[in-house]
Design an enzyme around this catalytic site. Structure first.
Site, PDB file in Angstrom:
ATOM      1  N   LYS A  53     160.926  11.293  24.299  1.00  0.00           N
ATOM      2  CA  LYS A  53     161.782  12.457  24.043  1.00  0.00           C
ATOM      3  C   LYS A  53     163.067  12.038  23.317  1.00  0.00           C
ATOM      4  O   LYS A  53     163.496  12.684  22.359  1.00  0.00           O
ATOM      5  CB  LYS A  53     162.106  13.175  25.365  1.00  0.00           C
ATOM      6  N   GLN A  97     163.507  15.252  34.193  1.00  0.00           N
ATOM      7  CA  GLN A  97     162.123  14.777  34.143  1.00  0.00           C
ATOM      8  C   GLN A  97     161.481  14.900  35.526  1.00  0.00           C
ATOM      9  O   GLN A  97     162.070  14.506  36.538  1.00  0.00           O
ATOM     10  CB  GLN A  97     162.087  13.330  33.635  1.00  0.00           C
ATOM     11  N   ASP A 120     162.888  23.213  28.916  1.00  0.00           N
ATOM     12  CA  ASP A 120     161.516  23.056  29.413  1.00  0.00           C
ATOM     13  C   ASP A 120     160.828  24.407  29.612  1.00  0.00           C
ATOM     14  O   ASP A 120     159.598  24.475  29.673  1.00  0.00           O
ATOM     15  CB  ASP A 120     161.534  22.350  30.787  1.00  0.00           C
TER      16      ASP A 120
HETATM   17  N1  GUN Z   1     156.766  15.846  33.719  1.00  0.00           N
HETATM   18  C1  GUN Z   1     155.557  15.995  33.123  1.00  0.00           C
HETATM   19  N2  GUN Z   1     155.652  16.883  32.109  1.00  0.00           N
HETATM   20  C2  GUN Z   1     156.928  17.292  32.067  1.00  0.00           C
HETATM   21  C3  GUN Z   1     157.636  18.195  31.234  1.00  0.00           C
HETATM   22  O1  GUN Z   1     157.087  18.822  30.317  1.00  0.00           O
HETATM   23  N3  GUN Z   1     158.961  18.341  31.504  1.00  0.00           N
HETATM   24  C4  GUN Z   1     159.569  17.685  32.503  1.00  0.00           C
HETATM   25  N4  GUN Z   1     160.859  17.919  32.703  1.00  0.00           N
HETATM   26  N5  GUN Z   1     158.940  16.839  33.303  1.00  0.00           N
HETATM   27  C5  GUN Z   1     157.634  16.654  33.077  1.00  0.00           C
END
Ligand code: GUN
Length: 285
Positions: A53, A97, A120
């Site tokens: 990211k 996350q 998200d």
């Molecule tokens: N953990 C697995 N996929 C995601 C996601 O798309 N966003 C976040 N914040 N955590 C995750």
């Protein structure tokens, strides 16, 4: 034999376009969109996702800030950090996350993120807006899947879509986006009776269960578009593999996404798109 939908290649193109957009935004508004990412603990998969990211943000020209916290951080301290980021006018997106350590209430944490910074698309008000058909931030994985289907030139309207998996992050929201695109949608799951027969109805088959090769070639309708959201570790080879037996299913499908290099890169790319959207929503208010 079906075509591979190359998520990596599509991501590169979209990130290139977004990089131009970010330059124009900088020229117009005097700053670039900014994303804060909170990583709690040292889960290797989470560390890898977060690295991806931050790297993508750099490629697009989005300012990013990685905040790491120890696994034993208190829920209160995490909430206080979110509150600080909510109140920082120069932060456009806040992402925590997942998963979080067991002692932290994930729902409470997601609730704490300011709605207008929820890149998200996980905040309950965002989810409500999605289902009510109101303006919202679409969650990244479903948004990326819709882009990939569009990329095939496949017209979803009137088609049968089967989503295998009912998670809040993928299964439920992709079903809603497909419904919005006028597909006739079935949500199936690991306990669906005769899953094969249900899947064989699908012009668009989305597999998001998290179980290696739960979708075999005989479950794919000839000419279907197959989207594989699974990220599983093959216990024998240690390699990443999806929910679909890709090589065999490719013989039957018209389009299929690989793992890795399919949905994964698109999820990260859509996070960049959402960060730009949140920036724009905030700056023109
Ligand atoms: N953990 C697995 N996929 C995601 C996601 O798309 N966003 C976040 N914040 N955590 C995750």
């Amino acid at each position: 034999m079906g075509n591979i939908i190359d998520g990596k290649q599509l991501s590169l193109r979209l990130k290139g376009e977004m990089a131009e957009e970010v330059k124009a935004l900088d020229a117009k508004y005097g700053r670039v969109p900014s994303l804060a990412v909170i990583l709690v603990g040292e889960n290797p998969a989470s560390q890898s996702y977060v690295r991806g990211k931050i790297k993508a943000a750099g490629e697009v020209g989005i300012k990013s800030d990685l905040i790491t916290m120890p696994a034993d951080i208190s829920e209160e301290a995490l909430l206080a950090e979110i509150e600080r980021l909510n109140n920082d006018n120069l932060v456009d997106g806040v992402l925590v996350q997942l998963p979080l350590p067991k002692h932290i209430d994930e729902e409470r944490v997601i609730d704490a993120i300011a709605l207008e910074k929820d890149v998200d698309g996980f905040h309950p008000d965002n989810v409500a807006n999605l289902w009510l058909g109101k303006p919202c931030v679409e969650p990244c994985t479903p948004k990326g899947i819709m882009q990939m289907i569009a990329e095939c030139g496949f017209d979803v309207a009137g088609k049968r879509a089967v989503v295998v998996g009912r998670s809040n992050i993928v299964g439920k929201p992709i079903a809603k986006l497909l419904l919005d695109a006028n597909a006739t949608v079935t949500i199936a799951h690991s306990r669906t009776a005769d899953l094969g027969a249900v899947c064989r109805e699908a012009d668009i088959l989305v597999a998001a269960v998290g179980r290696k090769h739960i979708i075999t070639a005989d479950m794919v309708k000839p000419g279907a578009v197959v989207i594989d959201v699974g990220v599983n570790r093959d216990t024998e080879t240690g390699m990443l593999c999806g929910d679909v037996d890709t090589a065999a299913a490719q013989e039957v499908a018209s389009y299929i996404t690989p793992v890795p290099g399919g949905v994964g890169p698109m999820t990260i790319t859509m996070l960049m798109k959402n960060t730009i959207e949140c920036f724009l929503n905030r700056i023109v208010k």
